[in-house]
Design an enzyme around this catalytic site. Sequence first.
Site, PDB file in Angstrom:
ATOM      1  N   PHE A  97      25.433 -31.918 -32.428  1.00  0.00           N
ATOM      2  CA  PHE A  97      26.694 -31.402 -32.977  1.00  0.00           C
ATOM      3  C   PHE A  97      26.414 -30.118 -33.751  1.00  0.00           C
ATOM      4  O   PHE A  97      25.555 -30.099 -34.635  1.00  0.00           O
ATOM      5  CB  PHE A  97      27.365 -32.418 -33.908  1.00  0.00           C
ATOM      6  CG  PHE A  97      28.682 -31.899 -34.447  1.00  0.00           C
ATOM      7  CD1 PHE A  97      29.838 -31.951 -33.672  1.00  0.00           C
ATOM      8  CD2 PHE A  97      28.758 -31.310 -35.710  1.00  0.00           C
ATOM      9  CE1 PHE A  97      31.042 -31.445 -34.151  1.00  0.00           C
ATOM     10  CE2 PHE A  97      29.956 -30.810 -36.197  1.00  0.00           C
ATOM     11  CZ  PHE A  97      31.103 -30.874 -35.420  1.00  0.00           C
ATOM     12  N   ASP A 156      19.159 -26.435 -37.072  1.00  0.00           N
ATOM     13  CA  ASP A 156      20.475 -26.581 -37.690  1.00  0.00           C
ATOM     14  C   ASP A 156      20.333 -27.633 -38.782  1.00  0.00           C
ATOM     15  O   ASP A 156      20.324 -28.829 -38.521  1.00  0.00           O
ATOM     16  CB  ASP A 156      21.498 -27.020 -36.623  1.00  0.00           C
ATOM     17  CG  ASP A 156      22.885 -27.282 -37.215  1.00  0.00           C
ATOM     18  OD1 ASP A 156      22.998 -27.395 -38.450  1.00  0.00           O
ATOM     19  OD2 ASP A 156      23.851 -27.388 -36.426  1.00  0.00           O
ATOM     20  N   LYS A 185      27.177 -27.132 -45.487  1.00  0.00           N
ATOM     21  CA  LYS A 185      27.544 -28.367 -46.189  1.00  0.00           C
ATOM     22  C   LYS A 185      27.181 -28.435 -47.684  1.00  0.00           C
ATOM     23  O   LYS A 185      27.992 -28.060 -48.503  1.00  0.00           O
ATOM     24  CB  LYS A 185      27.026 -29.585 -45.418  1.00  0.00           C
ATOM     25  CG  LYS A 185      27.808 -29.768 -44.102  1.00  0.00           C
ATOM     26  CD  LYS A 185      27.724 -31.163 -43.526  1.00  0.00           C
ATOM     27  CE  LYS A 185      28.814 -31.387 -42.489  1.00  0.00           C
ATOM     28  NZ  LYS A 185      28.419 -31.233 -41.099  1.00  0.00           N
TER      29      LYS A 185
HETATM   30  C1  LIG Z   1      28.920 -30.365 -39.997  1.00  0.00           C
HETATM   31  C2  LIG Z   1      27.938 -29.752 -39.103  1.00  0.00           C
HETATM   32  C3  LIG Z   1      28.177 -28.492 -38.526  1.00  0.00           C
HETATM   33  C4  LIG Z   1      29.494 -27.769 -38.659  1.00  0.00           C
HETATM   34  O1  LIG Z   1      29.758 -27.379 -39.966  1.00  0.00           O
HETATM   35  P1  LIG Z   1      31.218 -26.807 -40.325  1.00  0.00           P
HETATM   36  O2  LIG Z   1      31.057 -26.361 -41.752  1.00  0.00           O
HETATM   37  O3  LIG Z   1      32.180 -27.934 -40.163  1.00  0.00           O
HETATM   38  O4  LIG Z   1      31.498 -25.699 -39.402  1.00  0.00           O
HETATM   39  C5  LIG Z   1      27.168 -27.924 -37.771  1.00  0.00           C
HETATM   40  N1  LIG Z   1      25.994 -28.551 -37.591  1.00  0.00           N
HETATM   41  C6  LIG Z   1      25.737 -29.765 -38.129  1.00  0.00           C
HETATM   42  C7  LIG Z   1      24.402 -30.398 -37.909  1.00  0.00           C
HETATM   43  C8  LIG Z   1      26.702 -30.410 -38.894  1.00  0.00           C
HETATM   44  O5  LIG Z   1      26.455 -31.618 -39.394  1.00  0.00           O
END
Ligand SMILES: *Cc1c(COP(=O)(O)O)cnc(C)c1O
Length: 391
Positions: free
Chosen positions: A132, A217, A246
């Site tokens: 994701f 990520d 986050k």
């Molecule tokens: C939440 C998340 C995203 C997306 O972040 P947003 O601030 O909602 O765009 C991308 N990568 C990972 C691993 C995430 O958990």
Amino acid sequence: MNTEEIMALDKEYVMQTYGRYPLALAKGQGSVVWDMEGKTYIDCFAGIAVNNVGHSHPKVVEAICNQAKRMIHCSNIYYTQEQVELAKLLSEVSPHDKAFFCNSGAEANEGAVKLARKFTGNGEIIAMENSFHGRTLAMITATGQHKYKKGFEPLSPGFTHVPFGDIEAVSETITDDTAAVLVEPIQGEGGVIVPPEGYLKELKELCDENDVLLIFDEVQTGFGRTGEMFASDLFGVTPDITTVAKALGGGFPIGGVLAQEEVADAFEPGDHAATFGGNPLACAAAKASIETIIEENLPLKAKEMGEYFMYKLNEQKKLYGIVEDVRGAGLMIGMEIDIDCSDIVTTARDQGVLINCTAGNVLRFLPPLNIDKGQIDTVTCVLETILEKLS
Ligand SMILES: *Cc1c(COP(=O)(O)O)cnc(C)c1O
């Protein structure tokens, strides 16, 4: 307003993109939140791994209030002290030298892909199945789950997917046009999936041999969540680029692309920008949040409390056959159940505990990193009564 009134107004005036729980939150403090009717809950979701320092941490609140009085926003065509201070602090706590600031995780990943393409001159990105990476058009393409893409085609070109944890598959997929491999060190939304031992190290070696960049990520795993400041510390692997968001701002929206100087310097003036990216208010909040994580030793707390939490959950696994697996690192914990777990989430909420269900049958626990033992006991106690009834 009460919860019902809020729900009615949401239905009328807000685009219905979220499958929300019938719960409206009014305030939060540490690991506890209050609903509109004054009922309290232990928050084991922390705004999806955002509130690592807890809700409304006094240090973050103070930094935001003070900064708001001085200046909230100015354009990136000017310098600010808040932005350079945050960038310097990030270079001290992360494996990287330089930062670019944006506002969200998806935007950070977009920036990382642009940087990798600019640096290598190649176009292709290899991403993982079940991953994701966010909801922009390029990031739903990068995301390795069909449900996020359906109905939004055509998708962006330039992304290929391989199974997470399969080093051979990456090796076979790399071509002369590969720019980077994009990977979550631990898959979050996909169900808290920890990669096989040695996988990320081998991935880094493979990337190096082929002049391909490795992008971690760490939007969900960053800032103490896994028991180390970054998951790259946990696995002993230094990627070329790390994306963060986050928990970075302690609840205030801010994201970032972090990279080694050699890679970072591929970006030249005009190459990338974000109007709000790294504005003084966001940077002041983020600096206070990171300082709190360091001062309060939150990565270590996450490690210790995570071990305790996981121990308690494993006790339940022994007792209840419907629990298939307990896994994770630090306070990023998944409990796989052999049935759909949305009812468990609802029952737990009625009993004052907020948890999440991801990938259909994985209960996900992402509490603030300063949650205490007593609160974990309450959570596992509530869970135990639920599991007992279901078994
Ligand atoms: C939440 C998340 C995203 C997306 O972040 P947003 O601030 O909602 O765009 C991308 N990568 C990972 C691993 C995430 O958990």
